[in-house]
Design a protein around this motif. Structure first.
Motif, PDB file in Angstrom:
ATOM      1  N   CYS A 109       0.876  -1.181   0.000  1.00 32.67           N
ATOM      2  CA  CYS A 109       0.000   0.000   0.000  1.00 32.67           C
ATOM      3  C   CYS A 109       0.911   1.228   0.000  1.00 32.67           C
ATOM      4  CB  CYS A 109      -0.916   0.000   1.224  1.00 32.67           C
ATOM      5  SG  CYS A 109      -2.172  -1.295   1.217  1.00 32.67           S
ATOM      6  N   SER A 123      -5.935   6.689  -2.326  1.00 35.61           N
ATOM      7  CA  SER A 123      -5.505   6.922  -0.960  1.00 35.61           C
ATOM      8  C   SER A 123      -5.054   5.621  -0.316  1.00 35.61           C
ATOM      9  CB  SER A 123      -6.641   7.553  -0.139  1.00 35.61           C
ATOM     10  OG  SER A 123      -7.773   6.690  -0.135  1.00 35.61           O
ATOM     11  N   ALA A 124      -4.319   5.770   0.779  1.00 32.70           N
ATOM     12  CA  ALA A 124      -3.893   4.640   1.607  1.00 32.70           C
ATOM     13  C   ALA A 124      -4.116   5.026   3.060  1.00 32.70           C
ATOM     14  CB  ALA A 124      -2.423   4.305   1.358  1.00 32.70           C
ATOM     15  N   GLY A 155      -5.714   0.206   1.134  1.00 30.64           N
ATOM     16  CA  GLY A 155      -5.541   1.287   0.172  1.00 30.64           C
ATOM     17  C   GLY A 155      -6.426   1.112  -1.033  1.00 30.64           C
ATOM     18  N   ALA A 198       2.229   5.135  -0.697  1.00 35.15           N
ATOM     19  CA  ALA A 198       1.823   6.538  -0.642  1.00 35.15           C
ATOM     20  C   ALA A 198       3.083   7.385  -0.679  1.00 35.15           C
ATOM     21  CB  ALA A 198       1.011   6.831   0.614  1.00 35.15           C
ATOM     22  N   THR A 207      -5.253   8.708   7.012  1.00 33.72           N
ATOM     23  CA  THR A 207      -5.491   8.564   5.571  1.00 33.72           C
ATOM     24  C   THR A 207      -4.570   9.523   4.827  1.00 33.72           C
ATOM     25  OG1 THR A 207      -7.827   8.074   6.029  1.00 33.72           O
ATOM     26  CG2 THR A 207      -7.221   8.544   3.746  1.00 33.72           C
ATOM     27  N   SER A 241     -11.785   7.438   2.418  1.00 35.34           N
ATOM     28  CA  SER A 241     -10.735   6.596   2.971  1.00 35.34           C
ATOM     29  C   SER A 241     -11.073   5.136   2.709  1.00 35.34           C
ATOM     30  CB  SER A 241     -10.603   6.838   4.477  1.00 35.34           C
ATOM     31  OG  SER A 241      -9.640   5.972   5.038  1.00 35.34           O
ATOM     32  N   ARG A 281      -2.370   9.145  -2.323  1.00 36.51           N
ATOM     33  CA  ARG A 281      -1.348   8.342  -2.998  1.00 36.51           C
ATOM     34  C   ARG A 281      -0.183   9.219  -3.471  1.00 36.51           C
ATOM     35  NH1 ARG A 281      -1.033   2.716  -2.884  1.00 36.51           N
ATOM     36  NH2 ARG A 281      -3.095   1.785  -3.153  1.00 36.51           N
TER      37      ARG A 281
END
Length: 535
Positions: free
Chosen positions: A389, A434-435, A430, A391, A505, A517, A508
Protein backbone atom coordinates in the motif's frame (compact mmCIF):
# COMPACT_ATOMS: atom_id res chain seq x y z
CA UNK A 1 -30.37 30.12 -14.48
CA UNK A 2 -27.99 29.35 -11.61
CA UNK A 3 -26.08 32.61 -12.19
CA UNK A 4 -29.37 34.51 -12.12
CA UNK A 5 -30.36 32.92 -8.81
CA UNK A 6 -26.93 33.62 -7.36
CA UNK A 7 -27.14 37.27 -8.48
CA UNK A 8 -30.65 37.53 -7.00
CA UNK A 9 -29.52 36.14 -3.63
CA UNK A 10 -26.42 38.30 -3.41
CA UNK A 11 -27.70 41.64 -4.78
CA UNK A 12 -29.74 43.73 -2.37
CA UNK A 13 -30.03 46.39 -5.06
CA UNK A 14 -31.64 43.97 -7.52
CA UNK A 15 -34.14 42.74 -4.91
CA UNK A 16 -35.07 46.29 -3.87
CA UNK A 17 -35.54 47.40 -7.47
CA UNK A 18 -37.59 44.30 -8.31
CA UNK A 19 -39.76 44.68 -5.20
CA UNK A 20 -40.32 48.37 -5.94
CA UNK A 21 -41.24 47.56 -9.54
CA UNK A 22 -43.71 44.88 -8.48
CA UNK A 23 -45.38 47.13 -5.91
CA UNK A 24 -45.40 50.06 -8.34
CA UNK A 25 -46.89 47.85 -11.06
CA UNK A 26 -49.66 46.75 -8.67
CA UNK A 27 -50.43 50.35 -7.68
CA UNK A 28 -50.28 51.63 -11.27
CA UNK A 29 -52.50 48.77 -12.44
CA UNK A 30 -55.06 49.47 -9.74
CA UNK A 31 -55.07 53.20 -10.48
CA UNK A 32 -55.18 52.56 -14.23
CA UNK A 33 -58.13 50.17 -13.94
CA UNK A 34 -59.93 52.68 -11.76
CA UNK A 35 -59.31 55.49 -14.27
CA UNK A 36 -60.38 53.29 -17.18
CA UNK A 37 -63.54 52.33 -15.34
CA UNK A 38 -64.35 55.94 -14.56
CA UNK A 39 -63.60 57.00 -18.15
CA UNK A 40 -65.73 54.19 -19.56
CA UNK A 41 -68.64 55.02 -17.28
CA UNK A 42 -68.34 58.73 -18.13
CA UNK A 43 -68.26 58.08 -21.87
CA UNK A 44 -71.19 55.70 -21.75
CA UNK A 45 -73.21 57.96 -19.48
CA UNK A 46 -72.66 60.91 -21.79
CA UNK A 47 -73.47 58.76 -24.83
CA UNK A 48 -76.64 57.36 -23.24
CA UNK A 49 -77.90 60.83 -22.38
CA UNK A 50 -77.21 62.00 -25.93
CA UNK A 51 -78.84 59.05 -27.74
CA UNK A 52 -81.87 59.00 -25.40
CA UNK A 53 -82.46 62.68 -26.16
CA UNK A 54 -82.03 62.04 -29.90
CA UNK A 55 -84.38 59.03 -29.77
CA UNK A 56 -87.03 60.98 -27.88
CA UNK A 57 -86.76 63.79 -30.44
CA UNK A 58 -87.19 61.31 -33.32
CA UNK A 59 -90.20 59.71 -31.61
CA UNK A 60 -91.77 63.09 -30.99
CA UNK A 61 -91.25 64.09 -34.62
CA UNK A 62 -92.77 60.77 -35.76
CA UNK A 63 -95.89 61.31 -33.65
CA UNK A 64 -96.31 64.80 -35.08
CA UNK A 65 -96.04 63.45 -38.62
CA UNK A 66 -98.66 60.80 -37.83
CA UNK A 67 -101.02 63.45 -36.50
CA UNK A 68 -100.48 65.50 -39.68
CA UNK A 69 -101.57 62.61 -41.95
CA UNK A 70 -104.33 61.33 -39.71
CA UNK A 71 -107.02 63.40 -41.50
CA UNK A 72 -106.07 62.10 -44.93
CA UNK A 73 -107.11 58.88 -46.57
CA UNK A 74 -104.02 56.86 -45.58
CA UNK A 75 -104.28 53.27 -44.42
CA UNK A 76 -102.24 51.57 -41.68
CA UNK A 77 -99.46 50.41 -44.05
CA UNK A 78 -99.07 53.94 -45.36
CA UNK A 79 -98.86 55.32 -41.87
CA UNK A 80 -96.14 52.72 -41.01
CA UNK A 81 -94.18 53.83 -44.03
CA UNK A 82 -94.68 57.46 -43.12
CA UNK A 83 -93.57 56.62 -39.60
CA UNK A 84 -90.34 54.74 -40.17
CA UNK A 85 -89.04 55.83 -43.59
CA UNK A 86 -87.88 59.35 -42.63
CA UNK A 87 -86.23 57.98 -39.48
CA UNK A 88 -84.37 55.33 -41.47
CA UNK A 89 -83.15 57.96 -43.92
CA UNK A 90 -81.93 60.23 -41.14
CA UNK A 91 -80.37 57.27 -39.37
CA UNK A 92 -78.28 56.44 -42.43
CA UNK A 93 -76.78 59.93 -42.39
CA UNK A 94 -76.47 60.19 -38.60
CA UNK A 95 -75.08 56.71 -38.02
CA UNK A 96 -77.89 54.89 -36.23
CA UNK A 97 -80.32 52.12 -37.23
CA UNK A 98 -84.08 51.76 -36.77
CA UNK A 99 -86.41 48.80 -36.39
CA UNK A 100 -90.20 49.12 -36.34
CA UNK A 101 -91.78 46.31 -34.34
CA UNK A 102 -95.45 45.60 -33.88
CA UNK A 103 -98.26 45.69 -33.65
CA UNK A 104 -98.24 44.96 -29.93
CA UNK A 105 -100.94 42.81 -28.39
CA UNK A 106 -101.41 39.22 -29.32
CA UNK A 107 -97.70 38.54 -29.89
CA UNK A 108 -96.87 39.53 -26.30
CA UNK A 109 -94.73 42.37 -27.51
CA UNK A 110 -92.36 40.23 -29.61
CA UNK A 111 -90.84 41.76 -32.69
CA UNK A 112 -93.25 41.17 -35.55
CA UNK A 113 -90.90 40.12 -38.30
CA UNK A 114 -93.51 40.08 -40.98
CA UNK A 115 -94.67 43.60 -40.11
CA UNK A 116 -91.24 45.01 -39.38
CA UNK A 117 -89.53 47.76 -41.23
CA UNK A 118 -85.84 48.32 -40.46
CA UNK A 119 -82.61 49.82 -41.71
CA UNK A 120 -81.30 47.77 -44.67
CA UNK A 121 -78.70 45.16 -43.66
CA UNK A 122 -79.63 45.22 -39.96
CA UNK A 123 -80.34 41.86 -38.33
CA UNK A 124 -83.47 41.93 -36.20
CA UNK A 125 -81.69 39.83 -33.55
CA UNK A 126 -79.80 43.01 -32.65
CA UNK A 127 -82.84 43.98 -30.57
CA UNK A 128 -82.53 42.08 -27.25
CA UNK A 129 -85.44 39.89 -26.23
CA UNK A 130 -85.40 41.45 -22.76
CA UNK A 131 -86.20 44.86 -24.22
CA UNK A 132 -88.99 43.41 -26.35
CA UNK A 133 -90.48 41.78 -23.29
CA UNK A 134 -90.39 45.11 -21.51
CA UNK A 135 -92.96 46.52 -23.92
CA UNK A 136 -95.32 43.56 -23.49
CA UNK A 137 -97.03 45.29 -20.62
CA UNK A 138 -95.32 48.64 -20.35
CA UNK A 139 -95.39 51.67 -22.65
CA UNK A 140 -92.62 53.68 -21.00
CA UNK A 141 -89.47 54.19 -23.10
CA UNK A 142 -86.50 52.00 -22.14
CA UNK A 143 -82.94 51.36 -23.23
CA UNK A 144 -80.22 48.74 -22.85
CA UNK A 145 -76.84 47.73 -24.23
CA UNK A 146 -76.69 45.34 -27.16
CA UNK A 147 -74.55 43.95 -29.97
CA UNK A 148 -75.52 45.47 -33.32
CA UNK A 149 -75.20 42.93 -36.15
CA UNK A 150 -75.25 44.00 -39.78
CA UNK A 151 -74.94 42.07 -43.05
CA UNK A 152 -73.03 43.61 -45.95
CA UNK A 153 -73.88 43.22 -49.61
CA UNK A 154 -71.27 40.44 -49.85
CA UNK A 155 -72.86 38.51 -46.95
CA UNK A 156 -70.25 39.38 -44.33
CA UNK A 157 -71.67 39.76 -40.82
CA UNK A 158 -70.19 42.45 -38.55
CA UNK A 159 -70.88 42.97 -34.88
CA UNK A 160 -70.24 46.01 -32.76
CA UNK A 161 -71.36 47.27 -29.33
CA UNK A 162 -74.26 49.67 -29.18
CA UNK A 163 -77.22 51.06 -27.32
CA UNK A 164 -80.82 50.25 -28.22
CA UNK A 165 -83.67 52.54 -27.17
CA UNK A 166 -87.35 51.62 -27.51
CA UNK A 167 -90.35 53.97 -27.70
CA UNK A 168 -93.98 53.19 -28.57
CA UNK A 169 -96.23 55.10 -30.94
CA UNK A 170 -99.93 54.66 -31.84
CA UNK A 171 -101.07 54.67 -35.47
CA UNK A 172 -104.19 56.85 -35.88
CA UNK A 173 -105.43 54.66 -38.74
CA UNK A 174 -106.31 51.61 -36.68
CA UNK A 175 -105.16 52.52 -33.16
CA UNK A 176 -102.42 49.87 -33.24
CA UNK A 177 -99.33 50.34 -31.04
CA UNK A 178 -95.94 49.96 -32.66
CA UNK A 179 -92.48 50.12 -31.11
CA UNK A 180 -89.61 52.07 -32.57
CA UNK A 181 -86.16 50.61 -31.70
CA UNK A 182 -83.23 52.99 -32.21
CA UNK A 183 -79.82 51.31 -32.33
CA UNK A 184 -76.84 53.63 -31.79
CA UNK A 185 -73.30 52.20 -32.21
CA UNK A 186 -70.55 52.88 -29.64
CA UNK A 187 -67.65 52.91 -32.09
CA UNK A 188 -66.48 56.39 -31.17
CA UNK A 189 -66.61 55.60 -27.46
CA UNK A 190 -64.74 52.34 -28.05
CA UNK A 191 -62.04 54.12 -30.04
CA UNK A 192 -61.81 56.83 -27.39
CA UNK A 193 -61.51 54.20 -24.65
CA UNK A 194 -58.84 52.33 -26.65
CA UNK A 195 -56.92 55.58 -27.09
CA UNK A 196 -57.16 56.32 -23.37
CA UNK A 197 -56.09 52.74 -22.57
CA UNK A 198 -53.07 53.01 -24.85
CA UNK A 199 -52.14 56.35 -23.32
CA UNK A 200 -52.45 54.93 -19.81
CA UNK A 201 -50.34 51.87 -20.71
CA UNK A 202 -47.67 54.05 -22.26
CA UNK A 203 -47.66 56.31 -19.23
CA UNK A 204 -47.54 53.27 -16.90
CA UNK A 205 -44.56 51.76 -18.74
CA UNK A 206 -42.71 55.07 -18.72
CA UNK A 207 -43.57 55.55 -15.05
CA UNK A 208 -42.29 52.06 -14.15
CA UNK A 209 -39.06 52.70 -16.07
CA UNK A 210 -38.68 56.00 -14.26
CA UNK A 211 -39.40 54.36 -10.88
CA UNK A 212 -36.90 51.58 -11.65
CA UNK A 213 -34.23 54.10 -12.61
CA UNK A 214 -34.84 56.25 -9.54
CA UNK A 215 -34.88 53.19 -7.28
CA UNK A 216 -31.65 51.93 -8.84
CA UNK A 217 -29.96 55.30 -8.30
CA UNK A 218 -31.25 55.68 -4.74
CA UNK A 219 -30.33 52.15 -3.69
CA UNK A 220 -26.95 52.49 -5.36
CA UNK A 221 -26.16 55.40 -3.08
CA UNK A 222 -26.80 53.09 -0.12
CA UNK A 223 -25.54 49.79 -1.54
CA UNK A 224 -22.30 51.12 -3.03
CA UNK A 225 -20.77 52.02 0.39
CA UNK A 226 -21.99 48.69 1.80
CA UNK A 227 -20.44 46.85 -1.13
CA UNK A 228 -17.21 48.75 -0.61
CA UNK A 229 -17.29 47.86 3.09
CA UNK A 230 -17.76 44.20 2.17
CA UNK A 231 -14.77 44.26 -0.16
CA UNK A 232 -12.60 45.94 2.46
CA UNK A 233 -13.80 43.43 5.08
CA UNK A 234 -12.85 40.56 2.76
CA UNK A 235 -9.40 42.03 2.27
CA UNK A 236 -9.05 42.45 6.03
CA UNK A 237 -10.07 38.83 6.50
CA UNK A 238 -7.44 37.83 3.94
CA UNK A 239 -4.76 39.42 6.11
CA UNK A 240 -4.42 42.87 4.52
CA UNK A 241 -4.90 44.67 7.82
CA UNK A 242 -3.95 48.09 6.44
CA UNK A 243 -7.12 48.34 4.31
CA UNK A 244 -9.56 51.14 5.27
CA UNK A 245 -12.79 52.64 3.97
CA UNK A 246 -12.83 56.03 2.30
CA UNK A 247 -14.86 58.47 4.37
CA UNK A 248 -16.69 61.29 2.59
CA UNK A 249 -19.36 63.52 4.08
CA UNK A 250 -20.95 63.48 7.52
CA UNK A 251 -24.06 61.37 6.99
CA UNK A 252 -24.87 58.02 8.58
CA UNK A 253 -22.88 56.10 5.99
CA UNK A 254 -19.85 58.28 6.59
CA UNK A 255 -20.17 57.72 10.35
CA UNK A 256 -20.49 53.98 9.69
CA UNK A 257 -17.30 54.07 7.62
CA UNK A 258 -15.52 55.95 10.41
CA UNK A 259 -16.64 53.39 12.98
CA UNK A 260 -15.57 50.57 10.64
CA UNK A 261 -12.11 52.10 10.24
CA UNK A 262 -11.78 52.49 14.00
CA UNK A 263 -12.77 48.86 14.49
CA UNK A 264 -10.27 47.75 11.83
CA UNK A 265 -7.51 49.78 13.49
CA UNK A 266 -8.26 48.27 16.90
CA UNK A 267 -8.35 44.78 15.41
CA UNK A 268 -5.07 45.38 13.60
CA UNK A 269 -3.42 46.59 16.79
CA UNK A 270 -4.73 43.64 18.82
CA UNK A 271 -3.81 41.11 16.13
CA UNK A 272 -0.30 42.50 15.96
CA UNK A 273 -0.06 42.30 19.73
CA UNK A 274 -1.24 38.71 19.65
CA UNK A 275 1.16 37.87 16.82
CA UNK A 276 4.01 39.42 18.74
CA UNK A 277 2.99 37.57 21.90
CA UNK A 278 2.72 34.32 19.97
CA UNK A 279 6.08 34.93 18.35
CA UNK A 280 7.65 35.60 21.73
CA UNK A 281 6.04 32.50 23.16
CA UNK A 282 7.28 30.34 20.31
CA UNK A 283 10.73 31.84 20.58
CA UNK A 284 10.69 31.35 24.34
CA UNK A 285 9.72 27.67 23.98
CA UNK A 286 12.35 27.11 21.30
CA UNK A 287 15.05 28.97 23.25
CA UNK A 288 14.26 27.26 26.51
CA UNK A 289 14.10 23.86 24.84
CA UNK A 290 17.39 24.50 23.10
CA UNK A 291 19.09 25.89 26.20
CA UNK A 292 17.92 22.97 28.31
CA UNK A 293 19.63 20.49 26.06
CA UNK A 294 23.10 21.42 27.37
CA UNK A 295 22.36 20.90 31.07
CA UNK A 296 20.22 17.92 30.14
CA UNK A 297 23.20 16.36 28.40
CA UNK A 298 25.30 16.84 31.53
CA UNK A 299 22.57 15.46 33.75
CA UNK A 300 22.11 12.57 31.34
CA UNK A 301 25.79 11.68 31.51
CA UNK A 302 25.72 11.77 35.32
CA UNK A 303 22.50 9.78 35.37
CA UNK A 304 23.95 7.14 33.05
CA UNK A 305 26.95 6.76 35.38
CA UNK A 306 24.69 6.37 38.39
CA UNK A 307 22.38 4.00 36.53
CA UNK A 308 25.28 1.80 35.40
CA UNK A 309 26.64 1.63 38.96
CA UNK A 310 23.27 1.03 40.67
CA UNK A 311 24.20 -2.56 41.52
CA UNK A 312 26.82 -1.27 43.94
CA UNK A 313 24.28 0.92 45.77
CA UNK A 314 21.89 0.00 48.50
CA UNK A 315 18.32 -0.80 47.31
CA UNK A 316 16.94 2.67 48.03
CA UNK A 317 19.72 4.47 46.19
CA UNK A 318 19.56 1.98 43.30
CA UNK A 319 15.81 2.59 42.93
CA UNK A 320 16.44 6.32 42.96
CA UNK A 321 18.99 5.90 40.15
CA UNK A 322 16.42 3.94 38.10
CA UNK A 323 13.71 6.59 38.65
CA UNK A 324 16.18 9.30 37.69
CA UNK A 325 16.92 7.49 34.42
CA UNK A 326 13.19 7.11 33.63
CA UNK A 327 12.45 10.76 34.29
CA UNK A 328 15.45 11.84 32.24
CA UNK A 329 14.09 9.79 29.33
CA UNK A 330 10.69 11.47 29.74
CA UNK A 331 12.30 14.92 29.99
CA UNK A 332 14.39 14.36 26.88
CA UNK A 333 11.35 13.18 24.93
CA UNK A 334 9.44 16.25 26.07
CA UNK A 335 12.21 18.54 24.86
CA UNK A 336 12.27 16.82 21.47
CA UNK A 337 8.50 17.20 21.16
CA UNK A 338 8.62 20.86 22.18
CA UNK A 339 11.26 21.58 19.57
CA UNK A 340 9.15 19.80 16.93
CA UNK A 341 6.06 21.77 17.93
CA UNK A 342 8.05 25.02 17.73
CA UNK A 343 9.13 24.11 14.18
CA UNK A 344 5.51 23.54 13.20
CA UNK A 345 4.45 26.85 14.77
CA UNK A 346 7.22 28.66 12.93
CA UNK A 347 6.26 27.03 9.61
CA UNK A 348 9.72 25.54 9.25
CA UNK A 349 8.61 21.90 8.94
CA UNK A 350 9.22 20.40 5.48
CA UNK A 351 8.51 17.03 3.88
CA UNK A 352 11.11 14.62 2.61
CA UNK A 353 8.62 12.72 0.42
CA UNK A 354 9.24 9.35 -1.11
CA UNK A 355 7.20 6.24 -1.94
CA UNK A 356 6.36 4.57 1.39
CA UNK A 357 4.83 1.12 1.87
CA UNK A 358 2.41 1.49 4.78
CA UNK A 359 2.40 -2.27 5.32
CA UNK A 360 6.12 -2.20 6.10
CA UNK A 361 5.62 0.87 8.29
CA UNK A 362 2.95 -0.92 10.33
CA UNK A 363 5.13 -3.98 10.92
CA UNK A 364 8.20 -1.91 11.86
CA UNK A 365 6.26 0.19 14.38
CA UNK A 366 4.62 -2.90 15.91
CA UNK A 367 8.06 -4.51 16.30
CA UNK A 368 9.51 -1.44 18.02
CA UNK A 369 6.58 -1.17 20.48
CA UNK A 370 6.25 -4.88 21.19
CA UNK A 371 8.19 -4.63 24.46
CA UNK A 372 5.80 -1.89 25.68
CA UNK A 373 2.79 -4.00 24.67
CA UNK A 374 4.21 -7.03 26.50
CA UNK A 375 4.75 -4.89 29.56
CA UNK A 376 1.07 -3.86 29.49
CA UNK A 377 -0.03 -7.43 28.84
CA UNK A 378 -1.76 -6.67 25.51
CA UNK A 379 -1.30 -8.14 22.08
CA UNK A 380 -0.98 -6.24 18.80
CA UNK A 381 -2.22 -7.76 15.54
CA UNK A 382 -1.55 -6.37 12.05
CA UNK A 383 -4.16 -6.87 9.36
CA UNK A 384 -2.71 -5.89 6.00
CA UNK A 385 -3.15 -6.99 2.38
CA UNK A 386 -0.56 -9.14 0.63
CA UNK A 387 0.27 -6.37 -1.84
CA UNK A 388 2.03 -3.10 -0.92
CA UNK A 389 0.00 0.00 0.00
CA UNK A 390 2.13 2.83 -1.35
CA UNK A 391 1.82 6.54 -0.64
CA UNK A 392 4.14 9.43 -1.44
CA UNK A 393 5.09 10.59 2.06
CA UNK A 394 7.86 11.29 4.58
CA UNK A 395 8.58 7.88 6.09
CA UNK A 396 10.01 9.35 9.31
CA UNK A 397 6.90 11.38 9.99
CA UNK A 398 4.51 8.57 9.03
CA UNK A 399 6.29 6.17 11.38
CA UNK A 400 6.10 8.77 14.13
CA UNK A 401 2.34 9.15 13.55
CA UNK A 402 1.72 5.40 13.67
CA UNK A 403 4.01 5.00 16.69
CA UNK A 404 2.15 7.73 18.56
CA UNK A 405 -1.20 6.14 17.72
CA UNK A 406 -0.04 2.69 18.77
CA UNK A 407 1.59 3.79 22.05
CA UNK A 408 -1.55 5.82 22.81
CA UNK A 409 -3.65 2.67 22.23
CA UNK A 410 -1.34 0.64 24.49
CA UNK A 411 -1.62 3.31 27.20
CA UNK A 412 -5.43 3.07 27.18
CA UNK A 413 -5.83 -0.67 26.56
CA UNK A 414 -7.36 -2.98 29.15
CA UNK A 415 -5.29 -6.09 29.60
CA UNK A 416 -8.12 -8.16 31.01
CA UNK A 417 -10.32 -7.67 27.92
CA UNK A 418 -9.81 -9.31 24.53
CA UNK A 419 -11.40 -7.56 21.57
CA UNK A 420 -11.14 -10.30 18.98
CA UNK A 421 -7.93 -11.80 17.60
CA UNK A 422 -5.89 -9.34 19.66
CA UNK A 423 -6.29 -6.50 22.12
CA UNK A 424 -5.05 -3.92 19.57
CA UNK A 425 -5.61 -4.26 15.81
CA UNK A 426 -3.53 -2.32 13.27
CA UNK A 427 -5.31 -2.36 9.90
CA UNK A 428 -3.74 -1.28 6.60
CA UNK A 429 -5.59 -0.83 3.30
CA UNK A 430 -5.54 1.29 0.17
CA UNK A 431 -7.30 2.12 -3.07
CA UNK A 432 -6.47 3.98 -6.27
CA UNK A 433 -6.42 7.41 -4.63
CA UNK A 434 -5.50 6.92 -0.96
CA UNK A 435 -3.89 4.64 1.61
CA UNK A 436 -4.80 4.34 5.27
CA UNK A 437 -3.72 2.86 8.61
CA UNK A 438 -6.22 2.40 11.44
CA UNK A 439 -5.35 1.52 15.06
CA UNK A 440 -8.22 -0.09 16.98
CA UNK A 441 -8.11 -0.66 20.73
CA UNK A 442 -10.69 -2.03 23.16
CA UNK A 443 -9.80 0.11 26.14
CA UNK A 444 -11.45 2.97 28.00
CA UNK A 445 -12.67 4.61 24.77
CA UNK A 446 -13.73 8.19 24.24
CA UNK A 447 -16.75 10.04 25.59
CA UNK A 448 -19.02 11.97 23.18
CA UNK A 449 -17.23 15.12 21.99
CA UNK A 450 -13.76 13.95 23.01
CA UNK A 451 -12.85 12.75 19.51
CA UNK A 452 -12.45 16.41 18.50
CA UNK A 453 -10.38 17.28 21.60
CA UNK A 454 -8.03 14.31 21.65
CA UNK A 455 -5.55 16.05 19.33
CA UNK A 456 -5.23 19.13 21.55
CA UNK A 457 -1.87 19.71 23.18
CA UNK A 458 -1.47 18.13 26.65
CA UNK A 459 -5.09 16.91 26.60
CA UNK A 460 -5.81 13.61 28.36
CA UNK A 461 -9.03 11.60 28.34
CA UNK A 462 -8.46 10.55 31.95
CA UNK A 463 -6.09 12.93 33.82
CA UNK A 464 -5.87 10.48 36.74
CA UNK A 465 -4.67 7.61 34.49
CA UNK A 466 -0.93 6.91 34.51
CA UNK A 467 1.10 6.91 31.29
CA UNK A 468 2.93 3.63 31.06
CA UNK A 469 4.80 4.77 27.98
CA UNK A 470 5.98 8.00 29.49
CA UNK A 471 4.12 10.18 26.98
CA UNK A 472 4.42 13.94 26.96
CA UNK A 473 0.86 14.85 25.94
CA UNK A 474 2.12 16.25 22.62
CA UNK A 475 2.27 13.05 20.56
CA UNK A 476 -1.20 13.25 19.00
CA UNK A 477 -0.81 17.01 18.39
CA UNK A 478 2.46 16.39 16.54
CA UNK A 479 0.81 13.53 14.64
CA UNK A 480 -1.99 15.84 13.52
CA UNK A 481 0.52 18.45 12.33
CA UNK A 482 2.45 15.75 10.44
CA UNK A 483 -0.78 14.58 8.82
CA UNK A 484 -1.73 18.11 7.72
CA UNK A 485 1.75 18.52 6.29
CA UNK A 486 0.99 15.50 4.05
CA UNK A 487 -2.46 16.83 3.11
CA UNK A 488 -4.07 13.83 4.82
CA UNK A 489 -6.69 13.06 7.48
CA UNK A 490 -6.20 11.99 11.08
CA UNK A 491 -9.54 11.15 12.68
CA UNK A 492 -10.70 9.49 15.88
CA UNK A 493 -13.76 7.49 16.91
CA UNK A 494 -14.56 6.08 20.32
CA UNK A 495 -17.24 5.03 22.77
CA UNK A 496 -16.88 4.77 26.57
CA UNK A 497 -15.65 1.28 27.58
CA UNK A 498 -15.93 0.09 23.94
CA UNK A 499 -12.54 1.27 22.83
CA UNK A 500 -11.43 3.70 20.16
CA UNK A 501 -10.12 3.76 16.61
CA UNK A 502 -7.71 6.27 15.10
CA UNK A 503 -7.45 6.45 11.32
CA UNK A 504 -4.65 7.97 9.26
CA UNK A 505 -5.49 8.56 5.57
CA UNK A 506 -2.85 9.79 3.10
CA UNK A 507 -3.18 10.63 -0.62
CA UNK A 508 -1.35 8.34 -3.00
CA UNK A 509 0.50 11.31 -4.47
CA UNK A 510 1.74 14.36 -2.58
CA UNK A 511 -0.70 17.23 -3.01
CA UNK A 512 -3.55 14.91 -4.05
CA UNK A 513 -7.11 15.64 -2.96
CA UNK A 514 -8.72 13.14 -0.59
CA UNK A 515 -12.37 12.25 -1.14
CA UNK A 516 -12.73 9.07 0.90
CA UNK A 517 -10.74 6.60 2.97
CA UNK A 518 -10.36 2.89 2.19
CA UNK A 519 -10.95 2.08 5.90
CA UNK A 520 -14.21 3.04 7.66
CA UNK A 521 -13.74 5.34 10.64
CA UNK A 522 -16.41 3.48 12.62
CA UNK A 523 -15.21 -0.13 13.05
CA UNK A 524 -17.41 -3.00 11.91
CA UNK A 525 -17.54 -4.57 15.40
CA UNK A 526 -18.82 -1.40 17.09
CA UNK A 527 -22.51 -2.13 16.55
CA UNK A 528 -23.01 1.21 14.77
CA UNK A 529 -20.98 0.59 11.63
CA UNK A 530 -22.22 2.54 8.65
CA UNK A 531 -21.23 1.44 5.15
CA UNK A 532 -18.96 3.90 3.37
CA UNK A 533 -15.31 4.48 3.90
CA UNK A 534 -15.57 8.24 3.64
CA UNK A 535 -17.00 8.59 7.14
Amino acid sequence: MRRGLTFWRRSIQARVVASTLVLSAVVVSAVGLFLLQQTREGLLSHRVDAVVSEANAETKDARERLLAVSGTDVDSAGQQTELVTPIIQRGVTRGFSVVLGGPAGGSAGELAVDGARSTPGLELSSVPASLQEHFAGNSDPAWTYTRIRTVSDTGDVTEEPGIVIGSQVVLPADGSTYTLYYLFPLNEERETLALVTQALLTAAVLLLILVAGLTWLVTRQVVAPIRMAREVAERLAAGRLQERLKVSGEDDLARLATSFNQMASNLQRQIRQLEELSRLQRRFVADVSHELRTPLTTVRMAGDVLHDARRDFDPTTARAAELLQLELDRFETLLVDLLEISRFDAGAAVLDADDVNLVDVAHRVVDTTRALADQRGVRVVVRAPDHPCLAEADVRRVERIVRNLLTNAIDHAESDRVGGPGDIVVQVDGDDHSAAIAVRDYGVGLAPGESAMVFNRFWRADPARARSSGGTGLGLSISLEDTHLHGGWLQAWGRPHEGAQFRLTLPRRAGGLLRQSPIPLVPADSGEHVAGASS
